[in-house]
Design a protein around this motif. Structure first.
Motif, mmCIF file in Angstrom:
data_model
loop_
_atom_site.group_PDB
_atom_site.id
_atom_site.type_symbol
_atom_site.label_atom_id
_atom_site.label_comp_id
_atom_site.label_asym_id
_atom_site.label_seq_id
_atom_site.Cartn_x
_atom_site.Cartn_y
_atom_site.Cartn_z
ATOM 1 N N HIS A 32 -13.961 52.816 28.337
ATOM 2 C CA HIS A 32 -13.319 51.626 27.767
ATOM 3 C C HIS A 32 -13.572 50.396 28.638
ATOM 4 C CE1 HIS A 32 -11.486 53.621 24.443
ATOM 5 N NE2 HIS A 32 -10.728 54.444 25.199
ATOM 6 N N SER A 70 -17.037 49.159 28.017
ATOM 7 C CA SER A 70 -17.118 48.459 26.733
ATOM 8 C C SER A 70 -16.484 47.083 26.809
ATOM 9 C CB SER A 70 -16.421 49.296 25.655
ATOM 10 O OG SER A 70 -17.013 50.548 25.534
ATOM 11 N N THR A 71 -15.338 46.999 27.515
ATOM 12 C CA THR A 71 -14.646 45.715 27.657
ATOM 13 C C THR A 71 -15.509 44.725 28.413
ATOM 14 O OG1 THR A 71 -12.518 46.872 27.686
ATOM 15 C CG2 THR A 71 -12.558 44.598 28.497
ATOM 16 N N GLY A 107 -18.738 44.717 28.715
ATOM 17 C CA GLY A 107 -19.869 44.344 27.884
ATOM 18 C C GLY A 107 -19.473 43.305 26.844
ATOM 19 N N THR A 108 -18.289 43.508 26.233
ATOM 20 C CA THR A 108 -17.791 42.555 25.243
ATOM 21 C C THR A 108 -17.576 41.186 25.875
ATOM 22 O OG1 THR A 108 -16.701 44.368 24.049
ATOM 23 C CG2 THR A 108 -15.982 42.121 23.558
ATOM 24 N N LEU A 109 -16.969 41.162 27.087
ATOM 25 C CA LEU A 109 -16.713 39.893 27.782
ATOM 26 C C LEU A 109 -18.007 39.172 28.116
ATOM 27 C CD1 LEU A 109 -13.803 40.935 30.193
ATOM 28 C CD2 LEU A 109 -13.660 39.423 28.195
ATOM 29 N N LEU A 167 -20.820 39.405 26.468
ATOM 30 C CA LEU A 167 -21.367 38.887 25.217
ATOM 31 C C LEU A 167 -20.643 37.614 24.804
ATOM 32 C CD1 LEU A 167 -23.207 39.200 22.753
ATOM 33 C CD2 LEU A 167 -21.448 40.662 21.710
ATOM 34 N N VAL A 168 -19.290 37.640 24.894
ATOM 35 C CA VAL A 168 -18.498 36.457 24.530
ATOM 36 C C VAL A 168 -18.864 35.277 25.430
ATOM 37 C CG1 VAL A 168 -16.161 35.503 24.465
ATOM 38 C CG2 VAL A 168 -16.611 37.795 23.549
ATOM 39 N N TYR A 169 -19.014 35.550 26.736
ATOM 40 C CA TYR A 169 -19.336 34.473 27.687
ATOM 41 C C TYR A 169 -20.707 33.874 27.386
ATOM 42 C CZ TYR A 169 -20.209 32.050 32.082
ATOM 43 O OH TYR A 169 -20.506 31.093 33.016
ATOM 44 N N THR A 170 -21.678 34.757 27.005
ATOM 45 C CA THR A 170 -23.025 34.278 26.683
ATOM 46 C C THR A 170 -22.989 33.397 25.431
ATOM 47 O OG1 THR A 170 -23.983 36.275 27.643
ATOM 48 C CG2 THR A 170 -25.382 34.986 26.161
#
Length: 521
Positions: free
Chosen positions: A10, A13-14, A16-18, A20-23
């Motif tokens: 988890h 995954s978190t 990785g999500t952060l 992606l959001v930052y990019t």
């Protein structure tokens, strides 16, 4: 175990999500929204982050000049880095025999001050784009970062940083390699890594132990220098700039340059050899002197012929005509060009060494040397400017004994009595005495060297005697010639007087005859 695996899954995954959001945020959000977001985000971080960070950049203000604070911090952290840092980098300083160790980039060490713990880290930011450059490191941004808990902010900003600066300066002074500086022409003062002074490593071996001179005078000079070096509080109390002037005068070869080297080695000072003929005007001279460091000796050798500083000498030249004019046309042209280019005046020099500008910096010794002290303007060498006048004269027996100990490793010899007598009757410079005592081959023993000196002293005595006789003969010849000219002059005057009497008598006789003839008629 399964729960731990799921937790890491988890977390991955978190993250990785952060990312992606930052990019997406950096790529698609307008810049003004990004700035606002970062502003409020930093406020939240500062509220939650209990530490204060202080950054010390390598270059501040002038891009090409290293920050003095950065250099002092590097000196302060050098020993602590060697003792506790896990990653070190080695730098080989020019002319150094060993490497200088410091903590590597992105390394951190701790320090303690009055029970408060602080953290130091060395960092650098590499350029984001590659470019061709003659100086590949000039785009790197290097800095030290100091981190401390915010409740100790006042102690760190008001006391600790000052402590680091003072300690760093003292450590750098103790570990520094002393330099011999010479001033560059003003056209070389600007540009990449240009400076007003160029330098070489100062390695002159002269000390007061090897200095051949009167023992009492030597001890007096040493005590004066040591007293000066410890006189910071004393000079502040009496309201004087922390500087001292020395005038070294005497015939060539009497050890003036060796004296300066011995002074520098005694006090562990740098030496600045100031060539006045390369300075165009008073403003340049002032800027040069302001660029010298403390714990230094500023030397102007042969001050009487470095530059024409006195009105008295100009008047003397006008009065005596071309008495000192060089016969060589090339030398004459060079001297005229130097005089034309340099506009340094006596008042400009005096203001720099003894005026308001002399207080800009401390712990400096100013040394003038000259072979002809009588040529100098009294205002230049008065007490308060040149505080101590030291005459370095011909070799005495005390100086000879120092040479004998240094060159031949002896304290006494059967020829010492004769040498002492000859030195009392003959003027020979320490340089000439040293040259005669120095072995010229592996076969030269003590006896050979001493006998060579005795012969040289006897020759010098005979030469001096002959010179005195020649001068006496020339003086007698001049006196005789003067008497002859006086006699000739007197004879001419007497002859003229006789002619005048004869003429007057002749006129009187003619007048009498005319008168008698007139009466007769």
């Amino acid at each position: 175990m399964t729960m731990v695996g799921e937790m890491w899954s988890h977390l991955g995954s978190t993250m990785g999500t952060l990312m992606l959001v930052y990019t997406l945020f950096k790529q698609f959000f307008p810049h003004h929204l990004q700035d606002s977001f970062e502003k409020y985000f930093n406020r939240i971080v500062r509220f939650a982050y209990p530490y204060v960070e202080i950054t010390f950049d390598e270059f501040t203000g002038e891009r090409m000049k290293r920050s003095e604070a950065y250099s002092r911090i590097k000196s302060y952290l050098s020993d602590k880095s060697t003792a506790s840092a896990k990653r070190l980098k080695a730098d080989v300083v020019k002319d150094s025999q060993s490497a200088v160790l410091s903590m590597d980039y992105n390394e951190e060490i701790t320090d303690e001050f009055q029970g408060v713990k602080v953290w130091w880290s060395a960092n650098r930011i590499l350029p984001t784009t590659q470019r061709i450059s003659w100086y590949p490191n000039d785009d790197e941004k290097k800095y030290y970062r100091l981190t401390v808990h915010k409740r100790h902010r006042e102690l760190i900003t008001q006391s600790y940083i000052s402590h680091v600066m003072m300690e760093g300066k003292e450590i750098a002074t103790k570990k520094r390699q002393r330099k011999l500086y010479s001033n560059n022409p003003s056209q070389n003062w600007y540009g990449y890594r240009r400076s007003k002074w160029s330098n070489v490593l100062f390695e002159h071996p002269a000390t007061f132990d090897t200095l051949a001179m009167d023992a009492k005078l030597k001890e007096e000079i040493k005590n004066d220098l040591i007293k000066f070096s410890k006189g910071k509080d004393y000079y502040a109390r009496i309201g004087k700039a922390w500087k001292r002037g020395y005038l070294l005068y005497g015939p060539p070869g009497t050890g003036k340059s060796s004296m300066i080297a011995a002074m520098a080695n005694l006090l562990d000072y740098d030496v600045y050899d100031l060539e006045l003929t390369a300075v165009k005007e008073n403003t340049e001279l002032r800027r040069l002197l302001l660029d010298t460091s403390s714990k230094s000796i500023i030397v102007i050798e042969d001050i009487d012929c470095s530059i024409d500083l006195t009105g008295q000498r100009e008047k003397k030249t006008e009065k005596d005509g071309n008495e000192d004019e060089p016969s060589d046309p090339v030398t004459k042209r060079v001297k005229e060009e130097e005089k034309k280019e340099s506009k340094v005046t006596l008042s400009g020099l005096l203001n720099c060494i003894d005026g308001l500008w002399s207080s800009c910096g401390g712990e400096r010794i100013i040394v003038f040397t000259t072979n002809y002290v009588e040529k100098l303007d009294p205002a230049l060498i008065r007490r308060g400017r040149m505080d101590k006048h030291i005459e370095l004269s011909y070799c005495c027996f005390d100086a000879f004994k120092v040479f004998a100990k240094n060159y031949l490793e002896i304290d006494s010899h059967s020829l010492f009595g004769e040498i002492e007598s000859l030195l009392g009757e003959t003027n020979m410079t320490p340089a000439d005495v040293a040259e005669n005592l120095m072995p010229k081959s592996d076969y030269d023993d003590v006896e050979t060297c001493l006998k060579r000196l005795v012969k040289a002293l006897k020759d010098a005595k005979e030469e001096a005697k002959k010179k005195v006789e020649d001068e006496a003969r020339l003086k007698a010849e001049k006196e005789e010639e003067k008497q002859k000219q006086k006699s000739v002059k007197e004879e001419k005057e007497q002859s003229g007087k006789d002619d005048k009497e004869v003429k007057e008598n002749g006129v009187a006789l003619e007048a009498a005859e005319v008168k008698e003839n007139g009466v007769a008629h």
